[in-house]
Design an enzyme around this catalytic site. Structure first.
Site, PDB file in Angstrom:
ATOM      1  N   LYS A 145       0.839  -1.200   0.000  1.00  0.00           N
ATOM      2  CA  LYS A 145       0.000   0.000   0.000  1.00  0.00           C
ATOM      3  C   LYS A 145       0.872   1.247   0.000  1.00  0.00           C
ATOM      4  CE  LYS A 145      -3.948  -0.210   1.943  1.00  0.00           C
ATOM      5  NZ  LYS A 145      -4.843  -0.606   3.013  1.00  0.00           N
ATOM      6  N   ARG A 175      -3.362   2.801   8.258  1.00  0.00           N
ATOM      7  CA  ARG A 175      -3.678   1.624   7.431  1.00  0.00           C
ATOM      8  C   ARG A 175      -2.494   0.678   7.365  1.00  0.00           C
ATOM      9  NH1 ARG A 175      -7.967   2.852   3.676  1.00  0.00           N
ATOM     10  NH2 ARG A 175      -8.813   4.890   4.182  1.00  0.00           N
ATOM     11  N   GLY A 178      -7.558  -7.956   3.857  1.00  0.00           N
ATOM     12  CA  GLY A 178      -8.440  -8.044   5.018  1.00  0.00           C
ATOM     13  C   GLY A 178      -7.840  -8.733   6.232  1.00  0.00           C
ATOM     14  N   MET A 209      -5.177  -7.768   8.130  1.00  0.00           N
ATOM     15  CA  MET A 209      -4.693  -6.893   9.195  1.00  0.00           C
ATOM     16  C   MET A 209      -5.632  -5.703   9.348  1.00  0.00           C
ATOM     17  SD  MET A 209      -0.692  -7.178   8.481  1.00  0.00           S
ATOM     18  CE  MET A 209      -0.991  -6.890   6.779  1.00  0.00           C
ATOM     19  N   ARG A 268      -3.132  -1.761  -6.414  1.00  0.00           N
ATOM     20  CA  ARG A 268      -2.264  -2.933  -6.361  1.00  0.00           C
ATOM     21  C   ARG A 268      -2.580  -3.811  -7.553  1.00  0.00           C
ATOM     22  NH1 ARG A 268      -5.442  -5.403  -1.138  1.00  0.00           N
ATOM     23  NH2 ARG A 268      -7.381  -5.734  -2.229  1.00  0.00           N
ATOM     24  N   HIS A 328     -15.451 -10.475   0.764  1.00  0.00           N
ATOM     25  CA  HIS A 328     -14.346 -11.288   1.262  1.00  0.00           C
ATOM     26  C   HIS A 328     -14.338 -12.671   0.626  1.00  0.00           C
ATOM     27  CE1 HIS A 328     -12.588 -14.131   4.206  1.00  0.00           C
ATOM     28  NE2 HIS A 328     -11.636 -13.227   4.171  1.00  0.00           N
ATOM     29  N   ARG A 381       2.707 -46.711 -16.701  1.00  0.00           N
ATOM     30  CA  ARG A 381       2.853 -47.719 -15.644  1.00  0.00           C
ATOM     31  C   ARG A 381       2.055 -48.964 -16.054  1.00  0.00           C
ATOM     32  NH1 ARG A 381       2.210 -42.795 -12.210  1.00  0.00           N
ATOM     33  NH2 ARG A 381       3.902 -42.750 -10.673  1.00  0.00           N
ATOM     34  N   SER A 412      15.355 -41.922 -16.058  1.00  0.00           N
ATOM     35  CA  SER A 412      14.191 -41.116 -15.695  1.00  0.00           C
ATOM     36  C   SER A 412      14.091 -41.101 -14.167  1.00  0.00           C
ATOM     37  CB  SER A 412      12.929 -41.718 -16.317  1.00  0.00           C
ATOM     38  OG  SER A 412      11.814 -40.979 -15.897  1.00  0.00           O
ATOM     39  N   THR A 446      11.148 -39.576  -8.682  1.00  0.00           N
ATOM     40  CA  THR A 446      11.394 -38.808  -7.454  1.00  0.00           C
ATOM     41  C   THR A 446      10.399 -39.135  -6.345  1.00  0.00           C
ATOM     42  OG1 THR A 446      10.277 -37.035  -8.624  1.00  0.00           O
ATOM     43  CG2 THR A 446      12.665 -36.871  -8.426  1.00  0.00           C
ATOM     44  N   ASP A 484       9.808 -42.341  -5.317  1.00  0.00           N
ATOM     45  CA  ASP A 484      10.589 -43.297  -4.543  1.00  0.00           C
ATOM     46  C   ASP A 484      11.901 -42.696  -4.075  1.00  0.00           C
ATOM     47  OD1 ASP A 484       9.282 -45.826  -4.125  1.00  0.00           O
ATOM     48  OD2 ASP A 484       9.162 -45.969  -6.305  1.00  0.00           O
ATOM     49  N   CYS A 538       9.927 -38.412 -13.924  1.00  0.00           N
ATOM     50  CA  CYS A 538       8.531 -38.829 -14.055  1.00  0.00           C
ATOM     51  C   CYS A 538       7.829 -38.950 -12.707  1.00  0.00           C
ATOM     52  CB  CYS A 538       8.416 -40.121 -14.856  1.00  0.00           C
ATOM     53  SG  CYS A 538       9.241 -41.507 -14.079  1.00  0.00           S
ATOM     54  N   TYR A 591      13.642 -33.558 -20.280  1.00  0.00           N
ATOM     55  CA  TYR A 591      12.189 -33.398 -20.191  1.00  0.00           C
ATOM     56  C   TYR A 591      11.685 -33.619 -18.773  1.00  0.00           C
ATOM     57  CZ  TYR A 591      11.865 -38.497 -20.005  1.00  0.00           C
ATOM     58  OH  TYR A 591      11.992 -39.795 -19.622  1.00  0.00           O
TER      59      TYR A 591
END
Ligand code: PEP
Ligand code: MG
Length: 869
Positions: free
Chosen positions: A23, A93, A102, A104, A337, A453, A559, A748, A751, A753, A816, A836
């Site tokens: 602000k 403010r 909203g 604060m 804003r 809101h 799979r 490949s 991630t 496991d 993957c 990739y």
């Protein structure tokens, strides 16, 4: 030089948004480009941080600086703070660096007391206005500074209106309001044992402290956790000369967007209330009118508003969300804003702004938050379904949701946490309901407009919301609601469509949406910069088709075990697993082979010559078996028990299956090669086949499996080309990646496991157990199953990339695991130099965008990229 804590709006803003808050920086920038803004100054976030670490006392020197800037403000306005005749009034403010709408507190009309209110009435010739301003101050100050329950004031106001037969606040006379001031003061005294403070300087100092305190309110803390906003940021405080929208019919207040925040359509969009102060709009006490009415009532100020908003867009080159006040036909902006918007609006506005010459293609790409795209890909009501609209409200946030009715935020949180889909139904929501909004699938309110809101928060979260639904009433004691002419109980099913505002009794089938033209345009612009390819994880021809529609450049993970689960196949799969001998297994596998071949043919055809990575069987075999007590006979029961393991995720699964029972993988390789040959013969496009072995940790495992793969492929069709590679999903595989690369054409990263085995967190259990606690307590910032643990898992990946490419510089590398569809993780994969990422079909657009942003950020083409943070 001693540290400075206070800056005037017309001073060059040195510390930027972080120091002055959103602000504050907006007010300073508007002042400096000549947009009409009331005068004032900002107390910095540095002061807030010092206040917090100082045991909640203002740091040395701040009081003096405030005094000095107040003096400057008095000079500018020609009025004195605390004057008894024509007093300068200010608002205090809040405003943090990151927008927290909203969350604060703010206080208006500071500087009034029993004497000044008389002076103000005289100076303005408007006693009603003066009294109205003073009673508002007592209420806001009482609530924010002294923590008095707001209901006490609201009740007094309601009682007064009732006794006067007044429908609206504006129907109360100056005399009525003088009485209300007495009542409010009595409430204040009763609640605090003190009189309402008459010294304006005391009012100001305590108000500044209270706004700093509101940074730590429970609702602000919940909000920060949800949006990953660091606790240390703190808020700034803006002290702003009051301008009055409640001075009469030539005055008013409103909020406006430079474009429609739901759809992105150009044209001013907002709400306005004549003769009112800002909080009347926000709190929903009075129902605001559309901005078009302002054009009729205050044409000159409206034209000023149109011109100003155009200037703001040109200056910020982005869609703005403003608060304004008109005092005696003069427009003042109180805030600007960057507007919170739906993904659909973000995409449309970005494309339009490129066409309008405001921004470049690259800016447009960088500006869309990939995580928000999920919204565009949210379910909609199935257009072929039959349903009846029970009632309609405002289409406040798009997407459709179906769930059980809940009538308060606590219940929404509880039932939502338990995994139930719930629709939070409420007269209106307040920032205190934030925990319930987070867990609800959709929100329906009876009151409030598009800027209420509920509407603002829902749009930010990408949740469907229907607001201001007049055909809805709620009986909170009976725990029932009425929509149109139907009465429903809490727990009954309700469907809402936030795109149209429809409210429907019961459950309606939902469908996934298509990518729209504007999004496609932005993704295409992004693709021009993207270096990382995006593939999809797809196990069926339908998924494959969806993936291509979203722009996937291949399948990164198919799979095969999912194909084993189909109802008619499971008995054959069980026969194979339960067989005592290799011969028995081979008999069952012979039956499975044509089924698998058919699956692969359909997928190859759907992908029409794009690469398809097929992973051989991975899960522990008992996943296909019933519990032993349901076994038909003793022999089967014994065999099931034999196969049981206490730690199956670390047991007989992945490539261990293929090494122990080679005939399973032989069948799968045979099916793949036969399918590839058949599709090659049948169509113009030869499939690009990649055969992938799971859970390899030892080079010797892959050496043997590669031998098996090559042997079977040679037997079947030597002319079919294919690659043979491996998942990298164990820490040992990362560390010995140089040896493993000798046997692999590609890696490949699995991630899911790899995260499980690196952190030692069970991927099946951690999230419902200790991990939740870790995240709440801040032991971890992020769920590592969602966003890559870059320091740990990411480091292992880096080792694997370096060592793998040291053996084979051209080694193809992808990911993957689920992280392939997480924007931050995609950025990391770009930095790591992968070829990739592969993710679920619905996340392909998001991954394309995140990958484009990573490339743009790395090349320095744009100042920031949403994905990179
Ligand atoms: C992985 O482990 O990351 C992976 C993609 O395989 P799955 O989830 O099937 O174990
Ligand atoms: Mg895995």
């Amino acid at each position: 030089m001693p540290q400075r804590y206070v800056y005037d709006f017309d001073e060059p803003s040195t510390g930027g948004r972080e120091l002055l808050g959103g602000k504050g920086i907006g007010l300073a920038e508007m002042t400096q480009i000549g947009v009409p803004v009331p005068a004032g100054f900002t107390i910095t976030t540095d002061a807030c941080r010092a206040y917090m670490s100082n045991g909640k006392t203002l740091p040395d020197g701040v009081e003096e600086e405030i005094e000095w800037h107040l003096g400057a403000l008095e000079k500018k306005t020609g009025k004195r703070f605390g004057d008894m005749n024509d007093p300068l009034l200010v608002s205090v403010r809040s405003g943090a660096a990151v927008s927290m709408p909203g969350m604060m507190d703010s206080i208006l009309n500071l500087g009034l007391n029993d004497e000044a209110v008389v002076g103000l009435a005289r100076a303005t010739g408007n006693e009603r206005f003066a009294n109205d301003s003073y009673r508002r101050l007592i209420q806001m100050y009482g609530e924010v500074v002294d923590g008095i329950d707001g209901h006490r004031f609201e009740q007094a106001l309601t009682d007064l209106k009732k006794s006067r037969g007044a429908l609206q606040d504006v129907d109360l006379s100056a005399h009525d309001l003088a009485g209300l001031i007495d009542t409010y003061r009595a409430v204040f005294l009763e609640e605090t044992d003190r009189d309402f403070p008459q010294d304006p300087r005391e009012q100001l100092t305590r108000a500044v402290g209270a706004v700093f305190d509101s940074w730590d309110s429970p609702r602000a803390q919940v909000y920060r956790r949800t949006y990953d906003i660091p606790d240390e940021l703190g808020t700034a405080v803006n002290v702003v000369q009051m301008v009055f929208g409640n001075k009469g019919d030539e005055s008013g207040t409103g909020v406006a967007f430079t474009r429609d925040p739901s759809t992105g359509e150009p044209g001013l969009y907002g709400e306005f209330l004549a003769n009112a102060q800002g909080e009347d709009v926000v709190s929903g006490i009075r129902t605001p009118e559309p901005l078009a009415n302002m054009q009729q009532k205050l044409p000159a100020a409206f034209q000023q508003l149109v011109d100003t908003m155009r200037r703001l867009e040109e200056n910020y080159r982005d869609m703005q969300d403003i608060e304004f006040t008109v005092e005696d036909n003069e427009l003042y902006l109180l805030q600007t804003r960057s507007a919170k918007r739906t993904a659909a609006a973000a995409v449309k506005a970005a494309v339009d702004m490129v066409e309008e010459g405001l921004i470049s293609h690259e800016d447009a790409v960088a500006r869309i938050d990939p995580a928000q795209l999920d919204q565009l890909l949210h379910p909609m009501i199935d257009p072929t379904a039959e349903w009846e609209v029970a009632t309609k409200g405002l289409n406040a946030s798009p997407g459709a949701a179906c769930g059980a009715i809940v009538l308060d935020a606590d219940t929404a949180e509880q039932r939502g946490k338990a995994g139930e889909s719930v629709i939070l139904v409420s007269w209106e929501t307040t920032p205190d309901d934030i925990h319930g909004l987070i867990k609800a699938a959709g929100i329906l309110t009876a009151h409030g407009g598009m800027t209420s809101h509920a509407a603002v928060v829902a749009r930010g979260m990408g949740k469907p919301c229907v607001a201001g639904c007049e055909g809805l009433s709620i009986d909170i004691d009976a725990r029932t609601i009425t929509v149109g002419d139907r009465t429903l109980s809490e727990g009954d099913l309700l469907t809402i469509d936030g795109g149209t505002g429809a409210v429907i009794v019961g459950e309606v089938p939902l469908v996934a949406p298509e990518v729209n033209d504007d999004l496609e345009t932005i993704l295409r612009w992004g693709d021009e910069h993207r270096t990382l390819k995006v593939r999809a994880n797809a196990d069926t021809p339908e998924d494959a088709a969806k993936a291509r529609e979203f722009g996937a450049q291949g399948i990164g993970l198919c799979r095969t075990e999912h194909m084993f689960m189909a109802e008619e196949r499971l008995p054959v799969v069980r026969e194979m697993i339960l067989a005592d001998s290799e011969e028995g297994r081979r008999d069952a596998l012979d039956k499975l082979l044509p089924m698998q071949q058919g699956d692969f043919e359909a997928i190859f055809e759907a992908m029409a010559g794009l690469p398809v990575t097929i992973r051989l069987l991975d899960p522990p075999l008992h996943e296909f078996l019933p519990p032993p007590e349901q076994a038909p006979d003793e022999r089967t029961r014994r065999r099931i028990r034999q196969l049981q393991e206490s730690n199956p995720m670390l047991g007989t699964r992945g490539c261990r299956l293929g090494l122990q029972w080679p005939e399973i993988y032989e069948m799968q390789v045979r099916a793949i090669i036969r399918a590839a040959r058949a599709v090659d013969e049948r169509t113009d496009e030869a499939p690009l086949v990649e055969i992938m072995h799971p859970l390899v940790g030892l080079a010797e495992e892959l050496r043997r499996l590669r031998e098996l793969t090559v042997r079977v492929a040679e037997e079947e069709a030597p002319e079919v080309e294919y690659l043979c590679g491996t998942m990298i999903e164990l820490p040992r595989a990362c560390i010995r990646a140089d040896e493993i690369a000798e046997q692999a054409d590609f890696f490949s990263f699995g991630t899911n496991d790899l995260t499980q085995t690196t952190l030692g967190f069970s991927r099946d259990d951690a999230e419902g157990k200790f991990l939740t606690h870790y995240l709440e307590d801040g032991v971890l910032d992020k769920n590592p199953f969602e966003t890559l643990d870059v320091d740990g898992v990411g480091d292992l990946m880096r080792i694997a990339v370096d060592r793998g490419r040291s053996t084979k510089p051209e080694l193809k590398l992808g990911i993957c695991g689920e992280h392939g569809g997480d924007p931050k993780s995609v950025t990391f994969c770009h930095e790591l130099g992968l070829d990739y990422v592969s993710c679920s079909p619905y996340r392909v657009p998001l991954a394309r965008l995140a990958a484009a942003q990573a490339a743009l950020a790395a090349s320095g083409a744009v100042a920031y990229a949403a994905a990179g943070g």
